[in-house]
Scaffold this motif. Structure first.
Motif, PDB file in Angstrom:
ATOM      1  N   LEU A  18       0.829  -1.202   0.000  1.00  0.00           N
ATOM      2  CA  LEU A  18       0.000   0.000   0.000  1.00  0.00           C
ATOM      3  C   LEU A  18       0.867   1.258   0.000  1.00  0.00           C
ATOM      4  O   LEU A  18       0.651   2.182  -0.792  1.00  0.00           O
ATOM      5  CB  LEU A  18      -0.923  -0.002   1.215  1.00  0.00           C
ATOM      6  N   VAL A  19       1.885   1.302   0.871  1.00  0.00           N
ATOM      7  CA  VAL A  19       2.779   2.460   0.930  1.00  0.00           C
ATOM      8  C   VAL A  19       3.517   2.620  -0.399  1.00  0.00           C
ATOM      9  O   VAL A  19       3.622   3.736  -0.935  1.00  0.00           O
ATOM     10  CB  VAL A  19       3.806   2.305   2.078  1.00  0.00           C
ATOM     11  N   ASP A  20       4.004   1.508  -0.962  1.00  0.00           N
ATOM     12  CA  ASP A  20       4.777   1.577  -2.202  1.00  0.00           C
ATOM     13  C   ASP A  20       3.923   2.058  -3.375  1.00  0.00           C
ATOM     14  O   ASP A  20       4.375   2.873  -4.190  1.00  0.00           O
ATOM     15  CB  ASP A  20       5.393   0.215  -2.528  1.00  0.00           C
ATOM     16  N   GLU A  21       2.707   1.561  -3.476  1.00  0.00           N
ATOM     17  CA  GLU A  21       1.835   1.984  -4.579  1.00  0.00           C
ATOM     18  C   GLU A  21       1.477   3.458  -4.458  1.00  0.00           C
ATOM     19  O   GLU A  21       1.381   4.184  -5.453  1.00  0.00           O
ATOM     20  CB  GLU A  21       0.566   1.123  -4.616  1.00  0.00           C
ATOM     21  N   GLN A  22       1.290   3.931  -3.237  1.00  0.00           N
ATOM     22  CA  GLN A  22       0.996   5.348  -3.041  1.00  0.00           C
ATOM     23  C   GLN A  22       2.200   6.212  -3.420  1.00  0.00           C
ATOM     24  O   GLN A  22       2.047   7.274  -4.028  1.00  0.00           O
ATOM     25  CB  GLN A  22       0.580   5.599  -1.592  1.00  0.00           C
ATOM     26  N   HIS A  23       3.390   5.755  -3.067  1.00  0.00           N
ATOM     27  CA  HIS A  23       4.589   6.478  -3.466  1.00  0.00           C
ATOM     28  C   HIS A  23       4.690   6.543  -4.995  1.00  0.00           C
ATOM     29  O   HIS A  23       5.005   7.593  -5.573  1.00  0.00           O
ATOM     30  CB  HIS A  23       5.850   5.794  -2.907  1.00  0.00           C
ATOM     31  N   LYS A  24       4.423   5.426  -5.644  1.00  0.00           N
ATOM     32  CA  LYS A  24       4.503   5.394  -7.113  1.00  0.00           C
ATOM     33  C   LYS A  24       3.498   6.357  -7.736  1.00  0.00           C
ATOM     34  O   LYS A  24       3.778   6.952  -8.792  1.00  0.00           O
ATOM     35  CB  LYS A  24       4.255   3.967  -7.618  1.00  0.00           C
ATOM     36  N   SER A  25       2.366   6.531  -7.075  1.00  0.00           N
ATOM     37  CA  SER A  25       1.357   7.445  -7.621  1.00  0.00           C
ATOM     38  C   SER A  25       1.870   8.888  -7.601  1.00  0.00           C
ATOM     39  O   SER A  25       1.583   9.673  -8.506  1.00  0.00           O
ATOM     40  CB  SER A  25       0.044   7.334  -6.842  1.00  0.00           C
ATOM     41  N   LEU A  26       2.657   9.242  -6.576  1.00  0.00           N
ATOM     42  CA  LEU A  26       3.227  10.588  -6.535  1.00  0.00           C
ATOM     43  C   LEU A  26       4.253  10.768  -7.653  1.00  0.00           C
ATOM     44  O   LEU A  26       4.317  11.827  -8.286  1.00  0.00           O
ATOM     45  CB  LEU A  26       3.885  10.864  -5.182  1.00  0.00           C
ATOM     46  N   PHE A  27       5.049   9.726  -7.909  1.00  0.00           N
ATOM     47  CA  PHE A  27       6.005   9.789  -9.008  1.00  0.00           C
ATOM     48  C   PHE A  27       5.262  10.047 -10.321  1.00  0.00           C
ATOM     49  O   PHE A  27       5.708  10.832 -11.160  1.00  0.00           O
ATOM     50  CB  PHE A  27       6.797   8.478  -9.094  1.00  0.00           C
ATOM     51  N   SER A  28       4.114   9.403 -10.491  1.00  0.00           N
ATOM     52  CA  SER A  28       3.321   9.600 -11.709  1.00  0.00           C
ATOM     53  C   SER A  28       2.801  11.028 -11.806  1.00  0.00           C
ATOM     54  O   SER A  28       2.782  11.621 -12.889  1.00  0.00           O
ATOM     55  CB  SER A  28       2.136   8.619 -11.737  1.00  0.00           C
ATOM     56  N   ILE A  29       2.382  11.585 -10.676  1.00  0.00           N
ATOM     57  CA  ILE A  29       1.887  12.969 -10.653  1.00  0.00           C
ATOM     58  C   ILE A  29       3.003  13.926 -11.085  1.00  0.00           C
ATOM     59  O   ILE A  29       2.793  14.840 -11.897  1.00  0.00           O
ATOM     60  CB  ILE A  29       1.390  13.345  -9.235  1.00  0.00           C
TER      61      ILE A  29
END
Length: 293
Positions: A18-29
């Motif tokens: 969950l933490v990793d996927e959320q971090h990846k979402s910020l990278f995408s932003i």
């Protein structure tokens, strides 16, 4: 072609999906807004970016803080303070009545770059290394500054003692690049990036000629094992700077200014903070041996 300003790496993984996927979402932003700016569509995406950031700082920070508490992370309180500062800045962006979307886009882009370099690559990595390996990673760096905001001067490139080789010539040349990065980004925030572009390109041309030769001479002299690989990366950086100088004569100055700014940020993240760091540790050890003898 898109620029991956924020590149996901294995060392960012916490092991918590969950933490990793959320971090990846910020990278995408971060990547989405920067590439929209390159395509001249940054103003269209900026409000959507702020909505995404507001959701991110609400949901992810709670998730990450729960993760830290679960692992008894000793830097929790300090990390929480930085989260609050980031939340406040996102709310400030959202609440301000921006008549100049172009300026807002640049400010949000630089805020995200600052977030990437100083929060994810520093604070989050300390948390990740402790929670994954059971130890607290506290590199020798400048004192923590919990106040994060976009001001008239944005230090995307912050000089730290860990970058010092002990050789004044190399260290002073490195600092000159940090100054060039900060100067261009500050000028962009003031809406004057295009005015500084020519000067920045001249600095880069000189830097890739003089500094790279100096650095390579030191690496050869002390037998640095990563010399050939490092030299090849220097050559690619030289070639990119030369392309920028050619584009400055014929292309769009506005778009080129953004491209150069992103290039410098990538240089900071991928070359200085990674490749140069390996060389710096090696040269520092050599310097210490010289001092002892």
């Amino acid at each position: 072609m898109g620029i991956l300003l924020a590149k996901w790496r294995p060392e960012y993984e916490t092991g918590d999906d969950l933490v990793d996927e959320q971090h990846k979402s910020l990278f995408s932003i971060i990547n989405s807004l920067n590439n929209a700016m390159l395509d001249g569509q940054g103003e269209v995406l900026v409000k959507k970016t702020l909505e995404s950031l507001k959701d991110y700082t609400t949901v992810h920070f709670d998730t990450e803080e729960e993760f830290m508490l679960r692992h008894n992370y000793p830097g929790y309180q300090q990390h929480h303070i930085k989260h609050e500062a980031l939340k406040n800045q996102v709310l400030k962006f959202e609440q301000e009545n921006h008549h100049n979307l172009s300026q807002l886009t640049i400010e949000v882009s630089h805020f995200l770059t600052d977030w990437l370099i100083h929060h994810i690559k520093d604070e989050d990595r300390k948390m990740i290394q402790f929670c994954c390996q059971g130890r607290y990673f506290d590199p020798k760096s400048d004192p923590v500054n919990s106040s994060i905001s976009v001001t008239s001067k944005l230090e995307v490139a912050r000089w730290h003692s860990q970058y010092e080789t002990g050789y004044t010539l190399i260290d002073d040349q490195h600092k000159s690049l940090f100054h060039a990065i900060n100067a261009l980004n500050t000028a962009m925030l003031a809406g004057r990036g295009e005015e500084l572009l020519q000067r920045t390109l001249k600095i880069l041309r000189n830097y890739t000629t003089i500094h790279f030769e100096t650095e390579e001479q030191f690496m050869r002299h002390y037998g640095y094992p990563g010399y050939l690989e490092h030299k090849a990366k220097h050559q690619r950086l030289r070639e990119q700077v030369e392309r920028f100088n050619q584009q400055e004569k014929t292309g769009s100055i506005s778009k080129l200014t953004i491209n150069v700014s992103h290039f410098l940020t990538n240089w900071l993240i991928d070359h200085i903070k990674d490749e140069d760091q390996k060389m710096i540790v090696f040269l520092r050890q050599k310097r210490q041996k010289e001092t002892l003898n």
